[in-house]
Motif scaffolding. Structure first.
Motif, PDB file in Angstrom:
ATOM      1  N   TYR A 272       0.819  -1.207   0.000  1.00 33.56           N
ATOM      2  CA  TYR A 272       0.000   0.000   0.000  1.00 33.56           C
ATOM      3  C   TYR A 272       0.857   1.264   0.000  1.00 33.56           C
ATOM      4  N   ASP A 273       1.964   1.242   0.728  1.00 34.42           N
ATOM      5  CA  ASP A 273       2.869   2.396   0.743  1.00 34.42           C
ATOM      6  C   ASP A 273       3.438   2.652  -0.647  1.00 34.42           C
ATOM      7  N   ASN A 274       3.788   1.584  -1.356  1.00 33.85           N
ATOM      8  CA  ASN A 274       4.273   1.726  -2.739  1.00 33.85           C
ATOM      9  C   ASN A 274       3.185   2.284  -3.645  1.00 33.85           C
ATOM     10  N   LEU A 275       1.964   1.817  -3.459  1.00 29.01           N
ATOM     11  CA  LEU A 275       0.846   2.302  -4.256  1.00 29.01           C
ATOM     12  C   LEU A 275       0.633   3.800  -4.037  1.00 29.01           C
ATOM     13  N   ARG A 276       0.607   4.209  -2.796  1.00 31.22           N
ATOM     14  CA  ARG A 276       0.377   5.629  -2.491  1.00 31.22           C
ATOM     15  C   ARG A 276       1.517   6.498  -3.036  1.00 31.22           C
ATOM     16  N   SER A 277       2.741   5.980  -2.963  1.00 31.19           N
ATOM     17  CA  SER A 277       3.880   6.726  -3.489  1.00 31.19           C
ATOM     18  C   SER A 277       3.728   6.973  -4.988  1.00 31.19           C
ATOM     19  N   LYS A 278       3.301   5.950  -5.719  1.00 31.82           N
ATOM     20  CA  LYS A 278       3.107   6.106  -7.161  1.00 31.82           C
ATOM     21  C   LYS A 278       1.957   7.057  -7.469  1.00 31.82           C
ATOM     22  N   LEU A 279       0.862   6.919  -6.730  1.00 30.54           N
ATOM     23  CA  LEU A 279      -0.301   7.761  -6.989  1.00 30.54           C
ATOM     24  C   LEU A 279      -0.042   9.227  -6.655  1.00 30.54           C
ATOM     25  N   SER A 280       0.946   9.479  -5.797  1.00 32.31           N
ATOM     26  CA  SER A 280       1.270  10.870  -5.454  1.00 32.31           C
ATOM     27  C   SER A 280       1.830  11.629  -6.655  1.00 32.31           C
ATOM     28  N   ASN A 281       2.246  10.882  -7.694  1.00 31.38           N
ATOM     29  CA  ASN A 281       2.776  11.519  -8.907  1.00 31.38           C
ATOM     30  C   ASN A 281       1.680  11.935  -9.882  1.00 31.38           C
ATOM     31  N   PHE A 282       0.440  11.572  -9.581  1.00 32.44           N
ATOM     32  CA  PHE A 282      -0.664  11.941 -10.468  1.00 32.44           C
ATOM     33  C   PHE A 282      -1.020  13.408 -10.268  1.00 32.44           C
ATOM     34  N   LYS A 283      -1.111  14.122 -11.371  1.00 31.87           N
ATOM     35  CA  LYS A 283      -1.426  15.545 -11.307  1.00 31.87           C
ATOM     36  C   LYS A 283      -2.946  15.735 -11.301  1.00 31.87           C
ATOM     37  N   GLY A 284      -3.456  16.328 -10.245  1.00 37.64           N
ATOM     38  CA  GLY A 284      -4.896  16.542 -10.132  1.00 37.64           C
ATOM     39  C   GLY A 284      -5.508  15.620  -9.100  1.00 37.64           C
ATOM     40  N   LEU A 285      -6.825  15.681  -8.987  1.00 34.40           N
ATOM     41  CA  LEU A 285      -7.543  14.863  -8.019  1.00 34.40           C
ATOM     42  C   LEU A 285      -7.738  13.452  -8.560  1.00 34.40           C
ATOM     43  N   LEU A 286      -7.433  12.468  -7.730  1.00 35.55           N
ATOM     44  CA  LEU A 286      -7.634  11.080  -8.131  1.00 35.55           C
ATOM     45  C   LEU A 286      -9.110  10.706  -8.052  1.00 35.55           C
ATOM     46  N   PRO A 287      -9.564   9.841  -8.949  1.00 35.89           N
ATOM     47  CA  PRO A 287     -10.897   9.250  -8.769  1.00 35.89           C
ATOM     48  C   PRO A 287     -10.916   8.475  -7.452  1.00 35.89           C
ATOM     49  N   GLN A 288     -12.032   8.461  -6.771  1.00 36.75           N
ATOM     50  CA  GLN A 288     -12.107   7.802  -5.469  1.00 36.75           C
ATOM     51  C   GLN A 288     -12.489   6.326  -5.555  1.00 36.75           C
ATOM     52  N   LYS A 289     -12.956   5.884  -6.708  1.00 41.17           N
ATOM     53  CA  LYS A 289     -13.338   4.483  -6.857  1.00 41.17           C
ATOM     54  C   LYS A 289     -12.133   3.663  -7.339  1.00 41.17           C
ATOM     55  N   PHE A 290     -11.853   2.555  -6.624  1.00 42.80           N
ATOM     56  CA  PHE A 290     -10.741   1.682  -6.983  1.00 42.80           C
ATOM     57  C   PHE A 290     -11.285   0.320  -7.415  1.00 42.80           C
ATOM     58  N   PHE A 291     -10.665  -0.225  -8.490  1.00 44.28           N
ATOM     59  CA  PHE A 291     -11.086  -1.506  -9.052  1.00 44.28           C
ATOM     60  C   PHE A 291      -9.877  -2.457  -9.091  1.00 44.28           C
ATOM     61  N   PRO A 292      -9.657  -3.251  -8.060  1.00 45.95           N
ATOM     62  CA  PRO A 292      -8.534  -4.201  -8.107  1.00 45.95           C
ATOM     63  C   PRO A 292      -8.894  -5.454  -8.904  1.00 45.95           C
ATOM     64  N   VAL A 305      -6.488  -2.695   3.153  1.00 47.60           N
ATOM     65  CA  VAL A 305      -5.679  -1.469   3.134  1.00 47.60           C
ATOM     66  C   VAL A 305      -6.272  -0.427   2.192  1.00 47.60           C
ATOM     67  N   LEU A 306      -6.898  -0.882   1.106  1.00 48.51           N
ATOM     68  CA  LEU A 306      -7.509   0.075   0.185  1.00 48.51           C
ATOM     69  C   LEU A 306      -8.736   0.742   0.802  1.00 48.51           C
ATOM     70  N   GLU A 307      -9.521  -0.024   1.533  1.00 45.65           N
ATOM     71  CA  GLU A 307     -10.762   0.501   2.104  1.00 45.65           C
ATOM     72  C   GLU A 307     -10.535   1.500   3.228  1.00 45.65           C
ATOM     73  N   GLU A 308      -9.313   1.570   3.716  1.00 46.10           N
ATOM     74  CA  GLU A 308      -9.007   2.553   4.752  1.00 46.10           C
ATOM     75  C   GLU A 308      -9.137   3.982   4.212  1.00 46.10           C
ATOM     76  N   GLU A 309      -8.949   4.141   2.892  1.00 50.14           N
ATOM     77  CA  GLU A 309      -8.927   5.486   2.319  1.00 50.14           C
ATOM     78  C   GLU A 309      -9.800   5.661   1.083  1.00 50.14           C
ATOM     79  N   TYR A 310     -10.102   4.556   0.396  1.00 49.89           N
ATOM     80  CA  TYR A 310     -10.789   4.677  -0.881  1.00 49.89           C
ATOM     81  C   TYR A 310     -12.065   3.835  -0.914  1.00 49.89           C
ATOM     82  N   SER A 311     -12.917   4.155  -1.884  1.00 46.08           N
ATOM     83  CA  SER A 311     -14.102   3.353  -2.142  1.00 46.08           C
ATOM     84  C   SER A 311     -13.709   2.206  -3.073  1.00 46.08           C
ATOM     85  N   LEU A 312     -14.110   1.015  -2.719  1.00 44.53           N
ATOM     86  CA  LEU A 312     -13.637  -0.174  -3.428  1.00 44.53           C
ATOM     87  C   LEU A 312     -14.805  -0.867  -4.122  1.00 44.53           C
TER      88      LEU A 312
END
Length: 333
Positions: A272-292, A305-312
């Motif tokens: 999850y830490d690696n995921l958040r690090s990569k997503l921090s490089n996205f310019k603008g607001l991220l979509p809140q829905k995640f599709f694993p 870990v995803l549900e702690e912050e995002y809609s899954l």
């Protein structure tokens, strides 16, 4: 060409997934820890492919093919061209220069020279003339043409290895495609962050405004969880993988599940830490829905870990999504 006319093959770092005529089979590789060895593709991938094709009774059927994500690469880039006095083919000119720029960027990232790459496709995701969107460049006039482009490419050496395998199997490759090429079509241009959690690598696809806007990846996946089990319980990695899959399917008693959760907790947090690090490089607001999706996405810890912050949103048969994406790539292209 219908689905019964071609074979769909998703070659990963841990297994081959194959689909034909409504049937799906999974073939894991016979040995672990050797994916980067010189003879791995010939000795192990070739054997798994042969077994999968035989299981489906699809010998000599032409195939749509996806290669491991650390072999087949996809990048999104932008390029602009001054066209006020330009008399040539704008699309061709932009693609030519974009390929050069993507090759140079990948050289800085990997050390692989531009001339050692083969581009399998460049797709316009967005085209503009003087800031206004157009369906294509031909027939429009202005001062500046701008484009957002999805490029799919690989090292020629790697591609030749796989082409040799398929030639020996007697299987024709219809097309080598990347899941990104049909992602928005399959999911009806839904906004979201799509996570392909594979064996050794996680790919991130950000779709916003119905368009694919960014692709990231990082080197963690299901095999990291298998290794944690193997090291903690003293199991072979193959036995650890089987145990992990039983756990993912809920086929364990509560006491065993609690123990597995304890073993996986640190790995899931690192993922999850690696995921958040990569997503921090996205310019603008991220979509809140995640599709694993992908085999490892079925691990409960991934969802936790995803549900702690995002809609899954849990997808049906997540381990088969890449086969669906490949099948759709043939229909779209």
């Amino acid at each position: 060409m219908g689905d019964k006319d071609f074979l769909v093959l998703d070659i990963g770092t841990e297994a081959v997934k194959a689909g034909f005529s409504g049937k799906t089979v999974f073939r894991y590789y016979d040995r672990f820890g050797v994916f980067d060895s010189r003879d791995f593709e010939r000795d192990v991938v070739g054997k798994a492919l042969f077994g999968a094709i035989k299981d489906l009774k699809a010998e000599r059927k032409p195939s749509l093919l996806a290669l491991p994500p650390n072999v087949l690469r996809a990048r999104i880039s932008s390029y602009s061209l001054e066209i006020k006095n330009f008399r040539g083919d704008i699309e061709r000119e932009i693609l030519k220069h974009n390929q050069k720029e993507v090759s140079k960027a990948f050289f800085r990232e990997s050390g692989i020279l531009p001339q050692e790459l083969e581009f399998l496709g460049q797709l316009f995701l967005e085209q503009k003339i003087d800031g206004y969107r157009v369906p294509f460049f031909k027939g429009y006039e202005g001062r500046k043409a701008e484009a957002v482009i999805l490029s799919v490419f690989s090292a020629k050496e790697d591609l030749n290895k796989y082409r040799t395998i398929f030639r020996k199997l007697g299987v024709k490759i219809l097309k080598i495609v990347h899941p990104a090429q049909s992602l928005t079509a399959v999911f009806d241009k839904r906004d979201g962050v799509f996570l392909d959690v594979g064996g050794e690598l996680t790919q991130i696809f950000v779709v916003k405004g119905g368009e694919l806007q960014e692709i990231f990846d990082f080197p963690m996946g299901g095999r990291d969880f298998s290794k944690a089990l193997s090291e903690t319980l003293g199991l072979s990695e193959e036995r650890a993988r089987i145990l992990k899959e039983r756990y993912s399917l809920g086929a364990m008693e509560e006491s065993s599940r609690t123990k597995m959760n304890e073993i996986f907790a640190d790995v899931a947090q690192e993922w999850y830490d690696n995921l958040r690090s990569k997503l921090s490089n996205f310019k603008g607001l991220l979509p809140q829905k995640f599709f694993p999706f992908g085999g490892a996405s079925q691990l409960p810890e991934i969802s936790e870990v995803l549900e702690e912050e995002y809609s899954l949103e849990i997808l049906k048969n997540p381990q088969e999504i890449n086969l669906i994406l490949l099948s759709n790539a043939q229909k779209e292209h």
